[in-house]
Write a protein that holds these residues in place. Sequence first.
Motif, PDB file in Angstrom:
ATOM      1  N   ARG A 130      22.600 155.359 -18.996  1.00 29.02           N
ATOM      2  CA  ARG A 130      22.453 156.812 -18.805  1.00 29.02           C
ATOM      3  C   ARG A 130      22.315 157.132 -17.317  1.00 29.02           C
ATOM      4  O   ARG A 130      22.909 158.095 -16.819  1.00 29.02           O
ATOM      5  N   LEU A 131      21.540 156.310 -16.615  1.00 32.47           N
ATOM      6  CA  LEU A 131      21.381 156.520 -15.179  1.00 32.47           C
ATOM      7  C   LEU A 131      22.692 156.249 -14.439  1.00 32.47           C
ATOM      8  O   LEU A 131      23.027 156.954 -13.476  1.00 32.47           O
ATOM      9  N   LEU A 132      23.420 155.246 -14.855  1.00 30.72           N
ATOM     10  CA  LEU A 132      24.706 154.950 -14.222  1.00 30.72           C
ATOM     11  C   LEU A 132      25.716 156.077 -14.449  1.00 30.72           C
ATOM     12  O   LEU A 132      26.501 156.409 -13.549  1.00 30.72           O
ATOM     13  N   HIS A 133      25.685 156.681 -15.633  1.00 34.29           N
ATOM     14  CA  HIS A 133      26.576 157.810 -15.907  1.00 34.29           C
ATOM     15  C   HIS A 133      26.255 158.966 -14.960  1.00 34.29           C
ATOM     16  O   HIS A 133      27.161 159.556 -14.340  1.00 34.29           O
ATOM     17  N   TRP A 134      24.965 159.273 -14.833  1.00 33.30           N
ATOM     18  CA  TRP A 134      24.538 160.337 -13.918  1.00 33.30           C
ATOM     19  C   TRP A 134      24.939 160.010 -12.484  1.00 33.30           C
ATOM     20  O   TRP A 134      25.468 160.865 -11.764  1.00 33.30           O
ATOM     21  N   ALA A 135      24.725 158.765 -12.073  1.00 36.28           N
ATOM     22  CA  ALA A 135      25.061 158.359 -10.705  1.00 36.28           C
ATOM     23  C   ALA A 135      26.551 158.549 -10.424  1.00 36.28           C
ATOM     24  O   ALA A 135      26.944 158.947  -9.322  1.00 36.28           O
ATOM     25  N   LEU A 142      13.940 150.495 -13.340  1.00 34.72           N
ATOM     26  CA  LEU A 142      15.138 151.325 -13.233  1.00 34.72           C
ATOM     27  C   LEU A 142      15.030 152.280 -12.047  1.00 34.72           C
ATOM     28  O   LEU A 142      16.010 152.467 -11.295  1.00 34.72           O
ATOM     29  N   LEU A 143      13.867 152.884 -11.864  1.00 31.43           N
ATOM     30  CA  LEU A 143      13.688 153.844 -10.770  1.00 31.43           C
ATOM     31  C   LEU A 143      13.705 153.149  -9.410  1.00 31.43           C
ATOM     32  O   LEU A 143      14.161 153.737  -8.417  1.00 31.43           O
ATOM     33  N   ARG A 170      14.967 163.187 -10.066  1.00 31.53           N
ATOM     34  CA  ARG A 170      16.011 163.548 -11.043  1.00 31.53           C
ATOM     35  C   ARG A 170      16.178 162.426 -12.075  1.00 31.53           C
ATOM     36  O   ARG A 170      16.321 162.681 -13.276  1.00 31.53           O
ATOM     37  N   ALA A 171      16.145 161.195 -11.608  1.00 31.67           N
ATOM     38  CA  ALA A 171      16.262 160.046 -12.518  1.00 31.67           C
ATOM     39  C   ALA A 171      15.087 160.000 -13.489  1.00 31.67           C
ATOM     40  O   ALA A 171      15.267 159.685 -14.677  1.00 31.67           O
ATOM     41  N   GLN A 172      13.892 160.329 -13.009  1.00 33.03           N
ATOM     42  CA  GLN A 172      12.716 160.359 -13.889  1.00 33.03           C
ATOM     43  C   GLN A 172      12.905 161.373 -15.012  1.00 33.03           C
ATOM     44  O   GLN A 172      12.559 161.102 -16.168  1.00 33.03           O
ATOM     45  N   SER A 173      13.452 162.525 -14.675  1.00 32.23           N
ATOM     46  CA  SER A 173      13.661 163.559 -15.694  1.00 32.23           C
ATOM     47  C   SER A 173      14.698 163.123 -16.718  1.00 32.23           C
ATOM     48  O   SER A 173      14.585 163.448 -17.904  1.00 32.23           O
ATOM     49  N   ILE A 174      15.691 162.363 -16.283  1.00 37.40           N
ATOM     50  CA  ILE A 174      16.701 161.839 -17.211  1.00 37.40           C
ATOM     51  C   ILE A 174      16.058 160.842 -18.170  1.00 37.40           C
ATOM     52  O   ILE A 174      16.264 160.896 -19.386  1.00 37.40           O
ATOM     53  N   LEU A 175      15.252 159.942 -17.622  1.00 39.43           N
ATOM     54  CA  LEU A 175      14.606 158.920 -18.453  1.00 39.43           C
ATOM     55  C   LEU A 175      13.621 159.534 -19.445  1.00 39.43           C
ATOM     56  O   LEU A 175      13.406 158.979 -20.531  1.00 39.43           O
ATOM     57  N   ALA A 176      13.046 160.666 -19.086  1.00 37.39           N
ATOM     58  CA  ALA A 176      12.070 161.322 -19.964  1.00 37.39           C
ATOM     59  C   ALA A 176      12.740 162.123 -21.074  1.00 37.39           C
ATOM     60  O   ALA A 176      12.059 162.675 -21.945  1.00 37.39           O
ATOM     61  N   SER A 177      14.064 162.167 -21.067  1.00 39.31           N
ATOM     62  CA  SER A 177      14.822 162.923 -22.064  1.00 39.31           C
ATOM     63  C   SER A 177      15.873 162.009 -22.691  1.00 39.31           C
ATOM     64  O   SER A 177      15.848 160.793 -22.479  1.00 39.31           O
ATOM     65  N   ASP A 178      16.791 162.596 -23.457  1.00 43.78           N
ATOM     66  CA  ASP A 178      17.927 161.809 -23.956  1.00 43.78           C
ATOM     67  C   ASP A 178      19.216 162.240 -23.252  1.00 43.78           C
ATOM     68  O   ASP A 178      20.316 162.023 -23.755  1.00 43.78           O
ATOM     69  N   GLU A 179      19.058 162.812 -22.065  1.00 43.46           N
ATOM     70  CA  GLU A 179      20.211 163.308 -21.308  1.00 43.46           C
ATOM     71  C   GLU A 179      21.216 162.183 -21.037  1.00 43.46           C
ATOM     72  O   GLU A 179      20.840 161.069 -20.697  1.00 43.46           O
ATOM     73  N   PHE A 180      22.476 162.499 -21.228  1.00 39.25           N
ATOM     74  CA  PHE A 180      23.631 161.621 -21.004  1.00 39.25           C
ATOM     75  C   PHE A 180      23.780 160.517 -22.052  1.00 39.25           C
ATOM     76  O   PHE A 180      24.714 159.709 -21.962  1.00 39.25           O
ATOM     77  N   ALA A 181      22.902 160.477 -23.058  1.00 40.20           N
ATOM     78  CA  ALA A 181      23.067 159.470 -24.120  1.00 40.20           C
ATOM     79  C   ALA A 181      24.368 159.701 -24.882  1.00 40.20           C
ATOM     80  O   ALA A 181      25.120 158.751 -25.167  1.00 40.20           O
ATOM     81  N   ALA A 182      24.665 160.950 -25.201  1.00 42.34           N
ATOM     82  CA  ALA A 182      25.891 161.262 -25.946  1.00 42.34           C
ATOM     83  C   ALA A 182      27.126 160.914 -25.126  1.00 42.34           C
ATOM     84  O   ALA A 182      28.112 160.384 -25.661  1.00 42.34           O
ATOM     85  N   GLU A 183      27.063 161.173 -23.822  1.00 43.42           N
ATOM     86  CA  GLU A 183      28.209 160.864 -22.959  1.00 43.42           C
ATOM     87  C   GLU A 183      28.446 159.355 -22.862  1.00 43.42           C
ATOM     88  O   GLU A 183      29.596 158.896 -22.857  1.00 43.42           O
TER      89      GLU A 183
END
Length: 219
Positions: free
Chosen positions: A107-112, A144-145, A157-170
């Motif tokens: 998920r973090l790699l997708h965001w990056a 990860l951070l 921003r990465a912390q907020s991603i990890l605290a959610s399910d953001e980018f899991a679907a992608e």
Amino acid sequence: MASPLHIDFVSDISCPWCAIGLTALEQALTDVQDEVVADIHVQPFELNPDMPAGGQDIGEHLTQKYGSTPEQQAQIRATIAQRGADVGFGFNPDGRGRIYNTLDAHRLLHWAGLESATQQLALKKALLVACHGQRQVMESPEVLLAAVAQAGLDVARAQSILASDEFAAEVREAEAFYTGQGIHSVPAVIINRQHLISGGQPMAVFAQALRQIAAEVRS
């Protein structure tokens, strides 16, 4: 004149051959830099998408998944360590210890990748070193951070991603795309979305393929 190539590197951070393959691919790109200009785009693949929290002992996992004996595993580790040394990637002599779920890393790699291909690649390399060189707990937000910070990305921003399910679907969508295209093992290096090089190949193999594809593009 150098030919522009698009490279998709499909892989999982828990895969040691992916660390070897990425290092060799980067060396090959340096070797052919007068003929090829390319960006590497990291794409997701989970070797163990159902791995529960806490992970699993690596020896137990390999025996369960592949039926390999401790002796066979030791031999494979030695082979991987030597191949890593050949390209300058240092594997921890004690192995990984445990294997972990890697969805959060993907998920973090997708965001990056949305931020910068260069920073995405830097994050990928930091994660591979943490996993295979430093034997870190790859499901740990702190680990990860730390890799995010090392890649020069926004830690908050990465912390907020990890605290959610953001980018899991992608991530799942991208994984489904590549498995649907017949990718069932990694690393898989896809050049210009049509040429596939499978496995952690030596630098010379990647360089030869890059030169050949670049020549085809020019013609």
